[in-house]
Enzyme design. Structure first.
Site, PDB file in Angstrom:
ATOM      1  N   GLY A 165      32.892  11.187 -20.366  1.00  0.00           N
ATOM      2  CA  GLY A 165      34.219  11.797 -20.411  1.00  0.00           C
ATOM      3  C   GLY A 165      34.116  13.278 -20.688  1.00  0.00           C
ATOM      4  O   GLY A 165      33.055  13.782 -21.057  1.00  0.00           O
ATOM      5  N   GLY A 189      36.718  16.738 -22.104  1.00  0.00           N
ATOM      6  CA  GLY A 189      38.008  17.272 -22.525  1.00  0.00           C
ATOM      7  C   GLY A 189      38.033  18.759 -22.227  1.00  0.00           C
ATOM      8  O   GLY A 189      37.177  19.274 -21.504  1.00  0.00           O
ATOM      9  N   LYS A 215      32.370  17.709 -23.886  1.00  0.00           N
ATOM     10  CA  LYS A 215      31.826  16.694 -22.984  1.00  0.00           C
ATOM     11  C   LYS A 215      31.368  15.539 -23.859  1.00  0.00           C
ATOM     12  O   LYS A 215      30.887  15.765 -24.972  1.00  0.00           O
ATOM     13  CB  LYS A 215      30.641  17.247 -22.203  1.00  0.00           C
ATOM     14  CG  LYS A 215      31.095  18.219 -21.124  1.00  0.00           C
ATOM     15  CD  LYS A 215      29.960  18.784 -20.330  1.00  0.00           C
ATOM     16  CE  LYS A 215      30.527  19.762 -19.301  1.00  0.00           C
ATOM     17  NZ  LYS A 215      29.614  20.862 -18.999  1.00  0.00           N
ATOM     18  N   LYS A 275      30.282  13.434 -28.725  1.00  0.00           N
ATOM     19  CA  LYS A 275      31.198  14.446 -28.184  1.00  0.00           C
ATOM     20  C   LYS A 275      30.634  15.813 -28.543  1.00  0.00           C
ATOM     21  O   LYS A 275      30.438  16.117 -29.727  1.00  0.00           O
ATOM     22  CB  LYS A 275      32.581  14.226 -28.801  1.00  0.00           C
ATOM     23  CG  LYS A 275      33.638  15.200 -28.322  1.00  0.00           C
ATOM     24  CD  LYS A 275      35.009  14.674 -28.752  1.00  0.00           C
ATOM     25  CE  LYS A 275      36.112  15.687 -28.555  1.00  0.00           C
ATOM     26  NZ  LYS A 275      37.432  15.131 -28.835  1.00  0.00           N
ATOM     27  N   ASP A 309      49.556  12.842 -30.769  1.00  0.00           N
ATOM     28  CA  ASP A 309      49.205  12.907 -29.343  1.00  0.00           C
ATOM     29  C   ASP A 309      48.929  11.488 -28.832  1.00  0.00           C
ATOM     30  O   ASP A 309      47.966  11.255 -28.099  1.00  0.00           O
ATOM     31  CB  ASP A 309      47.985  13.812 -29.154  1.00  0.00           C
ATOM     32  CG  ASP A 309      47.776  14.213 -27.695  1.00  0.00           C
ATOM     33  OD1 ASP A 309      48.715  14.026 -26.878  1.00  0.00           O
ATOM     34  OD2 ASP A 309      46.678  14.714 -27.364  1.00  0.00           O
TER      35      ASP A 309
END
Ligand SMILES: Nc1ncnc2c1ncn2[C@@H]1O[C@H](COP(=O)(O)OP(=O)(O)OP(=O)(O)O)[C@@H](O)[C@H]1O
Length: 406
Positions: A34, A36, A40, A72, A173
């Site tokens: 993934g 953002g 990464k 992350k 969020d």
């Protein structure tokens, strides 16, 4: 040439990251799972040596029977100063504050240097809720999840959000993309980048956070808001998305969005009235009119699954490990389905009592301690204590099988 140069730089960066992870006890794989805005996320493996030094990590991975984690990596150089100084520390402190719940992604540890910050996270390898809804919709040739599955996931989500709020954290969020699934099908709430301390009971926040489609109207109107109530609006949007395969309000312009919100959601045909009632209760324009988490957990739409599970778990546990219950715990004779005789009649929010009042309280003379954990695990909502704190509450007590929780 330019492309080649960039590729070389990326490769060099990646090799540095591999080395930095190795120095900290993790083997970084090249599998990117993934990314953002400034991060990464890679699949990685914890070394045995690392596990010996980190009890959080060791106890969790032992239970999972693998050594995989998600790392992350945040590029400090690329991220704005405000991100590194404000949002990243908040994300880390929120993850620390919410450790440890089965439905909240766990942060095992962090390390950093002047270039990068590393967050070693629990792996949730089955993608996010949005992907799941889309995949299931394709498979069924019908938008949205079956209500039964949506209910199971809602239990887990409500449990996760309740845990955050009880830990003094508002997420701010909540959206399908920030809800991951692991390989056992458990829901894992993640991305606490906008999270904040809820602080004093009635203190209000003012920062706009999150995605417009999930954002509460009071935030769109730039009013001061209560973070917990804003999270509950988002919960309503997520629930709507689960059962309908689309968003309840979709407009780019906030003022148009507000017009849609004022009109209220429209529901797909076939959606149960109980589910509609719960969503409407959450998507209330006035924050104070919105259902609270406890009301959500005790809403009639949330109950059937729990009830069925309690019955199933009760029966199997009784057969395998516990003394037989007293006679009055038997299902009524007119039950068609093992659970049918005990289901409370559906109640529509707000909380009208079923005719005849709550079912009689029964006591079977055992504590059911081991059983609580089994029930909590079956619902996918964490430890038995977390189940208790979520359900210290009337509806579960009013349910047949409530004695398991007393
Ligand atoms: N623990 C995890 N397990 C598996 N995948 C993960 C995990 N954490 C993050 N991911 C994947 O990486 C993506 C980005 O992670 P995350 O949302 O935490 O980053 P972000 O920088 O905060 O993103 P954004 O900029 O979208 O807010 C997620 O959408 C998800 O696909």
């Amino acid at each position: 040439m330019k492309g080649n140069g960039r590729r070389k730089l990326d490769q060099q960066n990646f090799m540095e990251q591999v080395q930095e992870c190795k120095d900290n006890g993790y083997l970084l794989s090249s599998k990117k799972i993934g990314s953002g805005a400034f991060s990464k996320v890679y699949l990685a493996y914890a070394t045995h040596e690392r596990m010996q030094h980190n009890s959080k990590l060791a106890s969790d991975l032992r239970g999972k029977r693998h050594t995989m984690v998600a790392i992350k990596i945040i590029s400090i150089a690329k991220a704005p100063v405000e991100f590194s100084r404000k949002f990243l520390p908040r994300e880390i402190s929120s993850l620390n504050a919410t450790y440890k719940h089965l439905n909240v992604v766990q942060l095992y540890e962090t390390y950093q240097n002047s270039q990068r910050s590393y967050l070693v996270l629990e792996l949730a390898a089955r993608g996010d809720l949005l992907e799941h809804i889309n995949a299931v919709s394709d498979h069924r040739c019908c938008p949205g999840l079956e209500e039964e599955e949506a209910r199971r996931l809602s239990w887990q989500l409500v449990s996760a959000v309740a845990h955050c709020h009880n830990s003094g954290i508002v997420h701010r969020d909540l959206k399908c993309e920030n809800i991951l699934l692991d390989d056992r099908g458990f829901l894992k709430l993640t991305d606490f980048g906008f999270a904040n301390r809820s602080g004093l009971k009635n203190s209000l926040l003012s920062t706009f956070c999150g995605s417009v489609a999930y954002t509460a109207p009071e935030i769109l109107m730039s009013k001061k808001y209560n973070g917990e109530q804003a999270d509950l609006w988002s919960l309503g949007v997520i629930l709507y998305a689960m059962v309908s395969g689309k968003l309840p309000f979709k407009e780019r312009q906030p003022h148009r969005m507000l017009q849609l919100m004022r009109r209220g959601p429209t529901f797909p045909p076939g959606l149960s009235p109980e589910c509609q009632d719960l969503i409407r209760g959450l998507l209330q324009l006035r924050p104070r009119a919105r259902l609270g988490l406890q009301q959500v957990a005790t809403h009639c739409w949330m109950l059937p699954a729990a009830h069925a599970l309690f019955r199933t778990v009760l029966v199997s546990a009784l057969e395998s490990q516990l003394p037989a219950p007293m006679d009055d715990a038997e299902p009524s004779e007119d039950s068609e389905h093992p659970a049918a005789g005990h289901l409370p009649r559906p109640r529509l929010w707000p909380g009208a009592r079923a005719p005849g009042g709550p079912p009689e309280r029964r006591n079977v003379g055992f504590s059911g301690l081991g059983l609580r954990s089994t029930v909590a695990a079956s619902l996918g909502i964490g430890t038995s204590r977390q189940l208790l704190s979520l359900c210290s509450m009337s509806a579960i007590r009013n349910m047949p099988g409530h004695y398991l929780l007393n």
